[in-house]
Scaffold this motif. Structure first.
Motif, mmCIF file in Angstrom:
data_model
loop_
_atom_site.group_PDB
_atom_site.id
_atom_site.type_symbol
_atom_site.label_atom_id
_atom_site.label_comp_id
_atom_site.label_asym_id
_atom_site.label_seq_id
_atom_site.Cartn_x
_atom_site.Cartn_y
_atom_site.Cartn_z
ATOM 1 N N ARG A 12 0.653 -1.215 -0.197
ATOM 2 C CA ARG A 12 -0.325 0.098 0.235
ATOM 3 C C ARG A 12 0.810 1.510 0.194
ATOM 4 O O ARG A 12 0.555 2.329 -0.663
ATOM 5 C CB ARG A 12 -0.493 -0.315 1.086
ATOM 6 N N LEU A 13 1.849 0.862 0.993
ATOM 7 C CA LEU A 13 2.825 2.132 0.494
ATOM 8 C C LEU A 13 3.376 1.950 -0.521
ATOM 9 O O LEU A 13 3.411 3.765 -0.839
ATOM 10 C CB LEU A 13 3.734 2.317 1.500
ATOM 11 N N ILE A 14 3.936 1.443 -1.311
ATOM 12 C CA ILE A 14 4.297 1.906 -2.793
ATOM 13 C C ILE A 14 3.499 2.571 -3.427
ATOM 14 O O ILE A 14 3.747 3.656 -3.859
ATOM 15 C CB ILE A 14 4.765 0.510 -3.378
ATOM 16 N N PHE A 15 1.958 1.542 -3.468
ATOM 17 C CA PHE A 15 1.471 2.770 -4.211
ATOM 18 C C PHE A 15 0.630 4.309 -4.189
ATOM 19 O O PHE A 15 -0.276 4.783 -4.327
ATOM 20 C CB PHE A 15 0.141 2.017 -4.192
ATOM 21 N N ASN A 16 1.040 4.476 -2.200
ATOM 22 C CA ASN A 16 0.715 5.354 -1.826
ATOM 23 C C ASN A 16 -1.331 5.217 -1.628
ATOM 24 O O ASN A 16 -1.564 6.068 -1.757
ATOM 25 C CB ASN A 16 0.958 6.529 -2.823
ATOM 26 N N LEU A 17 -1.658 4.249 -1.042
ATOM 27 C CA LEU A 17 -3.228 4.169 -1.674
ATOM 28 C C LEU A 17 -3.642 4.288 0.100
ATOM 29 O O LEU A 17 -2.358 3.452 1.549
ATOM 30 C CB LEU A 17 -3.702 2.315 -1.667
ATOM 31 N N PRO A 18 -5.312 4.258 0.635
ATOM 32 C CA PRO A 18 -5.028 4.418 2.540
ATOM 33 C C PRO A 18 -5.341 2.867 2.794
ATOM 34 O O PRO A 18 -4.812 1.816 2.264
ATOM 35 C CB PRO A 18 -6.658 4.420 1.715
#
Length: 199
Positions: A150-156
């Motif tokens: 999730r951090l890589i794609f900057n998602l919640p």
């Protein structure tokens, strides 16, 4: 690793002699065994009683510990690896927290490189030792991998993670462990298979 029956009364003497032999070998090869950093881990059989051992070595007295570290892996008497998993989860979460703080300044590729080199490599280090553990024991590591994706794609936080893992070409943690334990068998299988069937 030494194995002995619970009725053996010479265990302390044998372990002490073994440590003395190891120390002599190390001295002969210009190395030194540090008694203050030497740990003794007692792994009882399921039926055997807990032994209270105290080994004298040099000027120190070595007593059994609950956890012993070796090459970055924390072993415990039940071989549940719970302390190792908790420590690994804590350090990976700290790394993810620090990467998240600089995430606005990074591209997706740079973030992926950082996460793979710092977090995923930590999850993969000696993970074949975790083979056979129940899923509930490995779940914290899977949650770390999910947070990393999730951090890589900057998602919640509650974004579904399966498509993210697929796009990153990451196996789930349990599959990574299984893959790592099966990989050494492949060359041997190739030698036994007919040429037509080799991968």
């Amino acid at each position: 690793m030494l194995s002995f029956p619970s009725s053996d009364t010479q265990v302390c003497n044998r372990i002490s002699a073994c440590l003395t032999d190891i120390s002599s070998w190390m001295t002969a090869h210009h190395l030194k065994l540090n008694p203050s950093k030497t740990e003794l881990l007692f792994v009882p059989s399921t039926t055997g009683p807990h032994c209270d051992l105290a080994i004298s070595f040099g000027n120190s007295l070595i007593t059994p510990t609950e956890n012993a570290g070796s090459l970055g892996v924390i072993l415990d008497g039940q071989l549940s690896f719970s302390a190792h998993i908790a420590n690994l989860t804590r350090s990976c979460r700290f790394l993810l927290y620090n990467i998240r703080r600089i995430r606005p300044f990074l591209s997706q590729e740079a973030t992926q490189l950082l996460v793979q080199s710092l977090v995923i490599s930590s999850l993969d280090y000696c993970n074949s030792l975790l083979a056979g553990l129940p899923l509930r024991a490995i779940r914290p590591l899977q949650l770390v991998q999910n947070a990393a994706a999730r951090l890589i794609f900057n998602l919640p936080k509650f974004t579904h993670v399966t498509p993210l893992l697929r796009s990153l070409h990451w196996l789930p943690v349990v599959a990574r462990i299984r893959f790592k334990t099966l990989m050494p068998t492949k060359p041997r299988m190739d030698q036994r298979l007919p040429t037509l069937w080799q991968w």
